[in-house]
Design an enzyme around this catalytic site. Structure first.
Site, short mmCIF file in Angstrom:
data_model
loop_
_atom_site.label_atom_id
_atom_site.label_comp_id
_atom_site.label_asym_id
_atom_site.label_seq_id
_atom_site.Cartn_x
_atom_site.Cartn_y
_atom_site.Cartn_z
N ALA A 42 0.83 -1.20 0.00
CA ALA A 42 0.00 0.00 0.00
C ALA A 42 0.87 1.25 0.00
O ALA A 42 0.61 2.22 -0.73
CB ALA A 42 -0.92 0.00 1.21
N TYR A 44 3.93 1.47 -1.10
CA TYR A 44 4.58 1.53 -2.40
C TYR A 44 3.63 2.12 -3.44
O TYR A 44 3.99 3.02 -4.20
CB TYR A 44 5.02 0.12 -2.80
N SER A 90 -25.38 -4.57 -10.59
CA SER A 90 -25.63 -5.04 -11.95
C SER A 90 -27.02 -4.60 -12.39
O SER A 90 -27.61 -3.73 -11.78
CB SER A 90 -25.46 -6.55 -12.02
N LEU A 91 -27.52 -5.20 -13.44
CA LEU A 91 -28.79 -4.76 -14.00
C LEU A 91 -29.81 -5.89 -14.01
O LEU A 91 -29.44 -7.04 -14.23
CB LEU A 91 -28.59 -4.34 -15.46
N GLU A 124 -29.46 2.73 -24.86
CA GLU A 124 -28.16 2.61 -25.55
C GLU A 124 -27.73 1.16 -25.61
O GLU A 124 -28.26 0.32 -24.88
CB GLU A 124 -27.10 3.48 -24.85
N LYS A 126 -25.85 -2.37 -25.09
CA LYS A 126 -25.20 -3.00 -23.94
C LYS A 126 -23.99 -3.74 -24.48
O LYS A 126 -24.12 -4.82 -25.07
CB LYS A 126 -26.18 -3.95 -23.27
N ARG A 147 -15.20 -4.11 -11.01
CA ARG A 147 -16.40 -4.17 -10.19
C ARG A 147 -16.20 -5.08 -8.97
O ARG A 147 -16.71 -4.82 -7.89
CB ARG A 147 -17.58 -4.68 -11.00
N TYR A 235 -20.96 4.79 -18.99
CA TYR A 235 -22.42 4.63 -19.04
C TYR A 235 -23.15 5.14 -17.80
O TYR A 235 -24.37 5.20 -17.78
CB TYR A 235 -22.80 3.19 -19.34
N LYS A 299 -32.63 3.37 -19.48
CA LYS A 299 -32.45 4.09 -18.21
C LYS A 299 -33.46 5.21 -18.12
O LYS A 299 -33.64 5.96 -19.09
CB LYS A 299 -31.04 4.71 -18.15
N LYS A 323 -32.22 -8.01 -23.26
CA LYS A 323 -31.25 -8.88 -23.92
C LYS A 323 -31.77 -9.35 -25.27
O LYS A 323 -32.97 -9.55 -25.44
CB LYS A 323 -30.98 -10.11 -23.05
N CYS A 417 -26.83 -41.96 -5.88
CA CYS A 417 -25.85 -40.91 -6.14
C CYS A 417 -24.66 -41.53 -6.86
O CYS A 417 -24.09 -42.51 -6.38
CB CYS A 417 -25.39 -40.28 -4.82
N CYS A 420 -21.38 -41.20 -4.22
CA CYS A 420 -21.25 -41.92 -2.94
C CYS A 420 -22.16 -43.15 -2.88
O CYS A 420 -22.18 -43.86 -1.89
CB CYS A 420 -21.52 -40.99 -1.76
S1 IVH Z 1 -25.85 0.89 -17.01
C1 IVH Z 1 -26.17 0.69 -12.00
N1 IVH Z 1 -25.28 0.79 -19.53
O1 IVH Z 1 -23.95 -4.60 -18.18
C2 IVH Z 1 -25.71 -0.04 -13.21
N2 IVH Z 1 -24.51 -1.01 -18.18
O2 IVH Z 1 -25.48 -6.79 -17.10
C3 IVH Z 1 -25.86 0.76 -14.45
N3 IVH Z 1 -23.22 -2.71 -19.40
O3 IVH Z 1 -22.98 -4.06 -14.86
C4 IVH Z 1 -25.36 0.01 -15.62
N4 IVH Z 1 -23.34 -1.75 -21.37
O4 IVH Z 1 -21.25 -3.64 -16.74
C5 IVH Z 1 -25.16 0.16 -18.35
N5 IVH Z 1 -24.84 0.87 -21.81
C6 IVH Z 1 -24.71 0.26 -20.63
C7 IVH Z 1 -24.02 -0.97 -20.50
C8 IVH Z 1 -23.95 -1.57 -19.24
C9 IVH Z 1 -22.87 -2.79 -20.69
C10 IVH Z 1 -22.88 -3.73 -18.39
C11 IVH Z 1 -22.52 -3.18 -17.05
C12 IVH Z 1 -23.52 -3.80 -16.10
C13 IVH Z 1 -23.88 -5.04 -16.85
C14 IVH Z 1 -25.18 -5.64 -16.39
#
Ligand code: IVH
Length: 692
Positions: A42, A44, A90-91, A124, A126, A147, A235, A299, A323, A417, A420
Site C-alpha cells: 500500500a 509503495y 448489476s442490471l 443505448e 449494452k 467491479r 455509461y 435508463k 437482452k 448418487c 457416494c
Molecule cells: S448501465 C447501475 N449501460 O452490463 C448499473 N450497463 O449486465 C448501471 N453494461 O454491470 C449500468 N453496457 O457492466 C449500463 N450501456 C450500458 C451498458 C452496461 C454494458 C454492463 C454493465 C452492467 C452489466 C449488467
C-alpha cells in the site's frame, strides 16, 4: 496528501518527482532483486500514485526513466483492493415487450405517476465487456477499479491508464470528485487480430472478445495491457461531489465533452413503441457492429427520478437490460452425466460434440432435471438445438426428432448418487433428485468447499475448483477449517505444496497470502459461504443485517427450533424467508458437525459484524419501522425503499420491538396494536420531517 501535490508549481513538482522516482526505484530493487521489501504494498502504491498525479499535472515530468514508464516490473502479487464509495451493481433484465411494459409500469407505480404520464427513457447498446469505475479528483485520474463483488474491486489504475479513450485528465467545469462507470471492451477486428498473434506465438487463443478484454485488463504487468487494443465507454456515474446534469442524456453529453466515448447509437424514447423500435433497429444492426453487444439498456432519463427509484438488492430500479435472443446451434449428445451439487441435487448434464455458438466453443449443456429430459424426450445420440445466452450455462432447447436413429433408448435417471452410491430421493412436489449421503458424500463436500472459497464468499485466489478437488482427494482440505490450518501443516510436511508439479515458491506463497487475507470477512459473506440451502447472497445479507454477528445468529437459530416462540416469528418476518427456508437454516444450525465447524471458524477467523451500509448517521438508522394505511405523498414502495436506504428495517408487523409505526389514512389493526403496545406512532408528514 493529494491536495498538497496539486498546489506545487513546476519547479517544486520537479524536485518532488525526483525524490519519488528515486524512492520507488530503491523499493523496486529491494523487492525484485533482494527479495526483501522495506515498505508495504500500500505504501509503495501510494508513492506511485503521487508520482502519477504529478506527471498528469505536469506531463513534462514524464521521462523515459520515470517509474511510470516502466510498469513492466510490477510483481505478480495480485491486485490491491479498492472499496467502492458507491456500490457497483448489476442490471435486471427484460426479455420481451410484455416485460418491458411491466418495467415501465413498475417505474410509474413506484413514483406514483399516472398511466399516461411520460417517463422518458434513454436507451443505448449494452456492450459485452467488463465494468470498471474510474475516479477523478480535481479532474485528475486517481484510480480505477474493477467491479469485483460490487462493493470492493481490484486496483487496475495502471492498466486503465493504457486504454486509448480514457482521459488521464479532464478540464472544464469538472466536479472535485467524479467517478465514471463504464465498460472496457475489445473490438471484433482487434480481437481476431489478437487471436492470430496469440496462435502464432503458440499461446492459447481467447474464446471471445469479452474474455480477451478481461484477460488483457487484468494483467499484473500493465505493459502487456498497453499492447492490447482496449476501449472504454462511460455509461453511468458513481460518487460525484456536485451535480452537473439533470438527465442521463445530459450525463452522456457532458462525458463526451470531457473526452469519454459513449455507446452509440443511443436514443431518447417517450414510450414502449419507440423503445421497441430502437431495440429492433439495434438487433438488426448487431451483426454489422464492430463490437459485441448482448442487448440494449434502458435508463429512466430524469436523474431525480433515478434517485427516488434507488436500488433493490443488486440492481437499480431505474434501469434494465433488454437482452437479445440467445444464440443457437445444432449438435449431438454423446453422453449424459449426473453432477452432484453442494446440497446434493443431481443435475443431468449433456456431454456434447463440441460446437461453436456465438463465438464460444460449447461442449456441455445442462438438462436441468428428470422432468425436463422427459418433457423434451432427450436421448443419448440425439441431434439437439442448444443455446447460450450471456454467461449462463448453455441449455438444450429441443431434439431434432427427424434425425433420431431407430435404436435410441430413453435415458434412465439414476436413483443412486453416482459419487457416494447413497440412495437418491425425489420428494413430493420437488423437481430435483437429491443424494441422501449428506456428510458422507464426497461430491457434496467438495462442492461445498468450492462454494466456500468462491468469489462472493471467501474469494480465495489460488484455490480454484481444480485445486480444491485435488487437495480434497489428497486429504489436505476436508473441511473449511482445514483451509486456514494449511500453512502450518505445510511447514511440517515432507511434501510441501511448493514442491508439487505446477507449483513453486511464489505460487505457494501467494496462496497462503490470499488465505491469510480472507480471514477477515464480512458477516454476510460468511453466512453465504456456509452454502446453506436456499441462502443466496441477498438472503445472507438480510440475515446478517437482522442478527448482526455469528453469536446472535447461532443463539437465535437454536431458539427458533421452537416454532411457537418469538425467535421463529422473527426469522420468518425477514423478507424472503418463508417456512421452508427457515427449516433449512434451523436444520443447518442444529447439526452438531456444523456447530463444531462454526465454533472452530469463529475462533480462527476475524468475522466482521454487519454494519448498516448507508446513512448510519440518519435518525432512523437501525430502527424498526412499520408502514400502515394509505400514504398520500409517496408510494408505499418508495417509502419502504427510502427507509431502508437510511438504515431502517421495515417490518410488516407491529411488535414490542417496533420503533415507529407510520400511519397513513385509514390505518386499522396495526395502528391499534401500536397504541396498545405503546409504540411511537407518526403521521406521514411527521415521518417525512424525521427523514429529511
Ligand atoms: S448501465 C447501475 N449501460 O452490463 C448499473 N450497463 O449486465 C448501471 N453494461 O454491470 C449500468 N453496457 O457492466 C449500463 N450501456 C450500458 C451498458 C452496461 C454494458 C454492463 C454493465 C452492467 C452489466 C449488467
Amino acid at each position: 496528501m493529494t491536495s498538497a501535490l496539486f498546489d506545487l508549481d513546476f519547479e517544486e513538482a520537479k524536485v518532488k518527482h525526483e525524490e519519488l522516482a528515486k524512492a520507488i526505484s530503491i523499493h523496486d530493487k529491494k523487492y525484485y532483486q533482494q527479495d526483501n521489501p522495506e515498505v508495504s504494498d500500500a505504501e509503495y502504491d501510494a508513492l506511485r500514485r503521487e508520482l502519477e498525479i504529478l506527471e498528469s499535472k505536469f506531463p513534462k515530468l514524464v521521462t523515459k526513466n520515470s517509474p511510470t514508464q516502466n510498469v513492466g516490473a510490477k510483481p505478480a502479487k495480485g491486485f490491491n483492493k479498492i472499496k467502492h464509495s458507491v456500490p457497483m451493481l448489476s442490471l435486471g433484465n427484460v426479455f420481451s415487450e410484455e416485460e418491458l411494459d411491466e418495467f415501465l409500469k413498475r417505474v410509474r407505480k413506484f413514483l406514483g405517476l399516472g398511466e399516461d404520464d411520460i417517463v422518458e427513457i434513454a436507451a443505448e447498446p449494452k456492450i459485452d465487456g467488463l465494468s470498471c469505475s474510474i475516479r477523478y479528483e480535481k479532474g485528475i485520474l486517481v484510480y480505477a477499479a474493477t467491479r469485483g463483488d460490487g462493493y470492493e474491486g481490484e486496483d487496475i489504475t495502471q492498466n486503465v491508464k493504457t486504454i486509448k479513450d480514457v482521459p488521464h485528465e479532464i478540464t472544464g467545469d469538472v466536479p472535485d470528485v467524479l467517478e465514471v462507470r463504464g465498460e472496457v471492451y475489445m473490438r471484433r477486428d482487434d480481437f481476431i487480430a489478437l487471436n492470430k498473434s496469440q496462435e502464432a506465438e503458440d499461446k492459447q487463443p481467447f474464446a471471445n472478445p469479452r474474455n480477451a478484454a478481461a484477460g488483457s485488463l487484468r494483467q499484473l504487468d500493465a505493459s502487456i495491457t498497453a499492447k492490447r487494443p482496449l476501449y472504454f465507454f462511460g455509461y453511468a456515474l458513481g460518487d460525484v461531489s456536485e451535480t452537473f446534469a439533470s438527465t442521463q442524456w445530459g450525463v452522456r453529453e457532458k462525458l463526451k465533452e470531457w473526452g469519454f466515448s459513449e455507446a452509440d447509437p443511443a436514443a431518447l424514447c417517450q414510450n414502449a413503441q419507440e423503445i421497441m423500435r430502437y431495440y429492433n433497429s439495434i438487433n438488426e444492426a448487431r451483426p454489422n457492429l464492430n463490437y459485441e453487444i448482448d442487448g440494449v439498456v434502458y435508463k429512466v432519463n430524469d436523474l431525480d427520478f433515478q434517485k427516488r427509484l434507488g436500488f433493490v438488492s443488486r440492481a437499480p430500479r431505474w434501469a434494465t437490460a433488454h437482452k437479445f435472443p440467445a444464440e443457437q446451434a445444432v449438435t449431438i449428445i454423446n453422453d449424459i452425466d449426473i453432477q452432484v451439487g453442494r446440497t446434493g441435487v443431481l443435475t443431468p448434464v449433456a456431454r456434447l460434440e463440441p460446437i461453436t455458438v456465438g463465438g464460444v466453443v460449447v461442449s456441455n449443456a445442462t438438462l436441468h432435471n428428470q422432468d425436463e429430459i422427459e418433457r423434451k424426450d432427450v436421448r443419448i445420440g440425439d441431434h439437439v438445438t442448444i443455446q447460450r445466452a450471456g454467461d449462463v450455462i448453455p441449455q438444450v432447447v429441443n431434439v431434432l426428432i427427424e434425425k433420431r436413429k431407430n435404436d435410441s433408448r430413453a435415458y434412465a435417471f439414476p436413483n443412486k448418487c453416482p459419487v457416494c452410491n447413497s440412495q437418491a430421493i425425489r420428494e413430493e412436489g420437488e423437481v430435483a433428485w437429491r443424494c441422501t449421503g449428506g456428510l458422507i458424500c464426497n461430491a457434496q463436500a467438495v462442492e461445498r468447499l468450492k462454494h466456500f472459497v468462491s468469489r462472493l464468499a471467501f474469494d480465495i485466489d489460488g484455490l480454484g475448483a481444480k485445486i480444491i478437488q485435488q487437495f480434497w482427494e489428497e486429504g489436505l482440505i476436508k473441511t473449511p477449517v482445514d483451509i486456514f490450518t494449511l500453512k502450518e501443516r505445510d511447514k511440517k510436511t515432507l511434501t510441501p505444496i511448493r514442491a508439487r508439479e505446477g507449483w513453486g515458491e511464489l505460487s505457494a506463497k501467494n496462496l497462503f497470502e490470499s488465505i491469510e487475507k480472507s480471514r477477515k470477512i464480512d458477516f454476510n459473506r460468511f453466512i453465504y459461504a456456509l452454502g446453506i440451502r436456499q441462502i443466496g447472497e441477498a438472503t445472507a445479507k438480510r440475515l446478517a443485517s437482522s442478527y448482526g454477528d455469528l453469536k446472535n445468529l447461532t443463539i437465535a437459530m437454536e431458539a427458533a427450533q421452537d416454532k411457537l416462540g418469538a425467535a421463529y416469528q422473527d426469522l420468518i418476518n425477514i423478507d424472503d424467508i418463508g417456512p421452508s427456508t427457515a427449516d433449512d437454516l434451523i436444520g443447518f444450525f442444529a447439526e452438531p458437525h456444523n456447530q463444531d465447524i462454526l465454533n472452530k471458524l469463529d475462533d480462527i477467523l476475524d468475522i466482521q459484524p454487519y454494519e448498516l451500509p448507508q446513512n448510519t448517521g440518519s435518525k432512523v438508522a437501525g430502527k424498526i419501522v412499520v408502514f400502515t394505511g394509505t400514504l398520500t405523498k409517496i408510494t408505499r414502495a418508495e417509502a419502504k425503499a427510502q427507509a431502508e436506504s437510511l438504515g431502517a428495517k421495515v417490518s410488516g408487523s407491529v411488535s414490542k420491538k417496533t420503533d415507529y409505526v407510520i400511519a397513513g389514512e385509514d390505518a386499522g389493526s396495526k395502528l391499534k396494536k401500536a397504541k396498545e403496545l405503546g409504540v411511537v406512532v407518526l403521521s406521514e408528514d411527521e415521518w417525512i420531517t424525521l427523514v429529511l
